[in-house]
Design a protein around this motif. Structure first.
Motif, PDB file in Angstrom:
ATOM      1  N   ARG A  23       0.870  -1.210  -0.146  1.00 23.59           N
ATOM      2  CA  ARG A  23      -0.048   0.012  -0.006  1.00 23.59           C
ATOM      3  C   ARG A  23       0.720   1.224   0.159  1.00 23.59           C
ATOM      4  O   ARG A  23       0.494   2.466   0.124  1.00 23.59           O
ATOM      5  N   ASP A  24       2.350   0.949   0.083  1.00 20.12           N
ATOM      6  CA  ASP A  24       3.056   1.969  -0.106  1.00 20.12           C
ATOM      7  C   ASP A  24       3.342   2.577  -1.497  1.00 20.12           C
ATOM      8  O   ASP A  24       4.275   1.891  -2.231  1.00 20.12           O
ATOM      9  N   LEU A  25       2.598   3.448  -2.164  1.00 19.58           N
ATOM     10  CA  LEU A  25       2.835   3.789  -3.528  1.00 19.58           C
ATOM     11  C   LEU A  25       3.054   5.090  -3.627  1.00 19.58           C
ATOM     12  O   LEU A  25       3.100   5.920  -2.748  1.00 19.58           O
ATOM     13  N   LYS A  26       3.784   5.726  -4.849  1.00 20.82           N
ATOM     14  CA  LYS A  26       4.422   6.832  -5.012  1.00 20.82           C
ATOM     15  C   LYS A  26       4.045   7.220  -6.529  1.00 20.82           C
ATOM     16  O   LYS A  26       3.370   6.572  -7.218  1.00 20.82           O
ATOM     17  N   PHE A  27       4.254   8.507  -6.563  1.00 17.64           N
ATOM     18  CA  PHE A  27       3.996   9.031  -7.884  1.00 17.64           C
ATOM     19  C   PHE A  27       4.410   8.274  -8.948  1.00 17.64           C
ATOM     20  O   PHE A  27       5.649   7.956  -8.995  1.00 17.64           O
ATOM     21  N   SER A  28       3.620   8.091 -10.105  1.00 19.33           N
ATOM     22  CA  SER A  28       3.816   7.074 -11.306  1.00 19.33           C
ATOM     23  C   SER A  28       4.111   5.629 -11.183  1.00 19.33           C
ATOM     24  O   SER A  28       4.032   4.960 -12.117  1.00 19.33           O
ATOM     25  N   ASP A  29       3.839   5.149 -10.071  1.00 21.97           N
ATOM     26  CA  ASP A  29       3.512   3.691  -9.967  1.00 21.97           C
ATOM     27  C   ASP A  29       2.337   3.503 -10.446  1.00 21.97           C
ATOM     28  O   ASP A  29       1.378   4.311 -10.438  1.00 21.97           O
ATOM     29  N   ILE A  30       2.297   2.265 -10.884  1.00 21.65           N
ATOM     30  CA  ILE A  30       0.776   1.719 -11.435  1.00 21.65           C
ATOM     31  C   ILE A  30       0.189   0.926 -10.267  1.00 21.65           C
ATOM     32  O   ILE A  30       0.671  -0.219  -9.934  1.00 21.65           O
ATOM     33  N   ALA A  31      -0.895   1.518  -9.737  1.00 24.14           N
ATOM     34  CA  ALA A  31      -1.525   0.781  -8.744  1.00 24.14           C
ATOM     35  C   ALA A  31      -2.436  -0.243  -9.424  1.00 24.14           C
ATOM     36  O   ALA A  31      -3.153   0.056 -10.212  1.00 24.14           O
ATOM     37  N   VAL A  32      -2.823  -1.459  -8.455  1.00 22.98           N
ATOM     38  CA  VAL A  32      -3.791  -2.454  -8.661  1.00 22.98           C
ATOM     39  C   VAL A  32      -4.722  -2.105  -7.487  1.00 22.98           C
ATOM     40  O   VAL A  32      -4.337  -2.091  -6.402  1.00 22.98           O
ATOM     41  N   PHE A  33      -6.065  -1.819  -7.748  1.00 24.28           N
ATOM     42  CA  PHE A  33      -7.094  -1.534  -6.830  1.00 24.28           C
ATOM     43  C   PHE A  33      -8.218  -2.055  -7.103  1.00 24.28           C
ATOM     44  O   PHE A  33      -8.586  -2.306  -8.128  1.00 24.28           O
ATOM     45  N   GLY A  67     -10.512   9.759  -9.038  1.00 21.46           N
ATOM     46  CA  GLY A  67     -10.903  10.280  -7.710  1.00 21.46           C
ATOM     47  C   GLY A  67      -9.907   9.530  -6.838  1.00 21.46           C
ATOM     48  O   GLY A  67      -8.892   8.814  -6.944  1.00 21.46           O
ATOM     49  N   TRP A  68     -10.096   9.847  -5.533  1.00 19.91           N
ATOM     50  CA  TRP A  68      -8.979   9.397  -4.606  1.00 19.91           C
ATOM     51  C   TRP A  68      -9.518   7.940  -4.181  1.00 19.91           C
ATOM     52  O   TRP A  68     -10.524   7.651  -4.050  1.00 19.91           O
ATOM     53  N   ILE A  69      -8.444   7.081  -4.018  1.00 17.39           N
ATOM     54  CA  ILE A  69      -8.693   5.553  -4.046  1.00 17.39           C
ATOM     55  C   ILE A  69      -7.961   5.470  -2.430  1.00 17.39           C
ATOM     56  O   ILE A  69      -6.957   5.633  -2.260  1.00 17.39           O
ATOM     57  N   GLY A  70      -9.035   4.868  -1.528  1.00 19.04           N
ATOM     58  CA  GLY A  70      -8.453   4.800   0.017  1.00 19.04           C
ATOM     59  C   GLY A  70      -7.671   3.521  -0.080  1.00 19.04           C
ATOM     60  O   GLY A  70      -7.634   2.543  -0.974  1.00 19.04           O
ATOM     61  N   GLU A  71      -6.673   3.524   1.162  1.00 16.09           N
ATOM     62  CA  GLU A  71      -6.003   2.442   1.368  1.00 16.09           C
ATOM     63  C   GLU A  71      -6.411   1.030   1.369  1.00 16.09           C
ATOM     64  O   GLU A  71      -5.875   0.048   0.905  1.00 16.09           O
ATOM     65  N   ALA A  72      -7.726   1.194   1.786  1.00 16.71           N
ATOM     66  CA  ALA A  72      -8.313  -0.462   2.046  1.00 16.71           C
ATOM     67  C   ALA A  72      -8.631  -0.892   0.711  1.00 16.71           C
ATOM     68  O   ALA A  72      -8.827  -2.127   0.341  1.00 16.71           O
ATOM     69  N   GLN A  73      -8.993  -0.009  -0.314  1.00 19.99           N
ATOM     70  CA  GLN A  73      -8.939  -0.558  -1.912  1.00 19.99           C
ATOM     71  C   GLN A  73      -7.921  -0.779  -2.677  1.00 19.99           C
ATOM     72  O   GLN A  73      -7.937  -1.743  -3.847  1.00 19.99           O
ATOM     73  N   ILE A  74      -6.682  -0.477  -2.269  1.00 21.12           N
ATOM     74  CA  ILE A  74      -5.384  -0.744  -2.932  1.00 21.12           C
ATOM     75  C   ILE A  74      -4.701  -2.162  -2.583  1.00 21.12           C
ATOM     76  O   ILE A  74      -4.660  -2.714  -1.311  1.00 21.12           O
ATOM     77  N   LEU A  75      -4.347  -2.897  -3.555  1.00 17.20           N
ATOM     78  CA  LEU A  75      -3.947  -4.130  -3.409  1.00 17.20           C
ATOM     79  C   LEU A  75      -2.446  -4.352  -3.601  1.00 17.20           C
ATOM     80  O   LEU A  75      -1.695  -5.099  -3.062  1.00 17.20           O
ATOM     81  N   GLY A  76      -1.755  -3.258  -4.554  1.00 14.79           N
ATOM     82  CA  GLY A  76      -0.453  -3.389  -4.800  1.00 14.79           C
ATOM     83  C   GLY A  76      -0.054  -2.473  -5.928  1.00 14.79           C
ATOM     84  O   GLY A  76      -0.644  -1.614  -6.356  1.00 14.79           O
ATOM     85  N   ARG A  77       1.192  -2.772  -6.391  1.00 13.57           N
ATOM     86  CA  ARG A  77       1.931  -2.036  -7.268  1.00 13.57           C
ATOM     87  C   ARG A  77       2.201  -2.940  -8.514  1.00 13.57           C
ATOM     88  O   ARG A  77       2.880  -4.159  -8.121  1.00 13.57           O
ATOM     89  N   VAL A  78       1.902  -2.689  -9.798  1.00 15.36           N
ATOM     90  CA  VAL A  78       2.317  -3.345 -10.883  1.00 15.36           C
ATOM     91  C   VAL A  78       3.917  -3.410 -11.019  1.00 15.36           C
ATOM     92  O   VAL A  78       4.545  -2.327 -11.013  1.00 15.36           O
ATOM     93  N   ILE A  79       4.075  -4.585 -11.027  1.00 12.46           N
ATOM     94  CA  ILE A  79       5.855  -4.843 -11.455  1.00 12.46           C
ATOM     95  C   ILE A  79       6.206  -5.392 -12.655  1.00 12.46           C
ATOM     96  O   ILE A  79       7.442  -5.347 -13.498  1.00 12.46           O
TER      97      ILE A  79
END
Length: 88
Positions: A23-33, A67-79
């Motif tokens: 759930r530790d994401l930064k600018f430009s990461d591709i989030a999975v949610f 829109g804003w994606i809350g921490e509970a919705q976030i699964l990870g970061r695409v690698i």
């Protein structure tokens, strides 16, 4: 897991997406949610800590953000997509 064209050209329908649970994401990461019962892979365009931890995400080929994606919705970061590492 590539669902739809919104993250084209990074991934699209039928692509195999590998992600790291975090759930530790930064600018430009591709989030999975999770959004409306579906898994989504979109790029992080902003983060916030207050009033609650969240990311603002948007598909690379979309004009509007999710829109804003809350921490509970976030699964990870695409690698990786189709076995190829994704640089963010």
């Amino acid at each position: 897991m590539g669902l739809g064209p919104s993250q084209w050209p990074v991934c699209t329908d039928g692509d195999r997406v590998t992600y790291r649970a975090t759930r530790d994401l930064k600018f430009s990461d591709i989030a999975v949610f999770k959004s409306r019962g579906r898994l989504v892979c979109h790029r992080v365009i902003a983060t916030r800590e207050i009033p609650s931890r969240a990311v603002l995400a948007k598909g690379d080929s979309k004009m509007t953000d999710d829109g804003w994606i809350g921490e509970a919705q976030i699964l990870g970061r695409v690698i990786a997509v189709n076995g190829r590492s994704v640089d963010t």
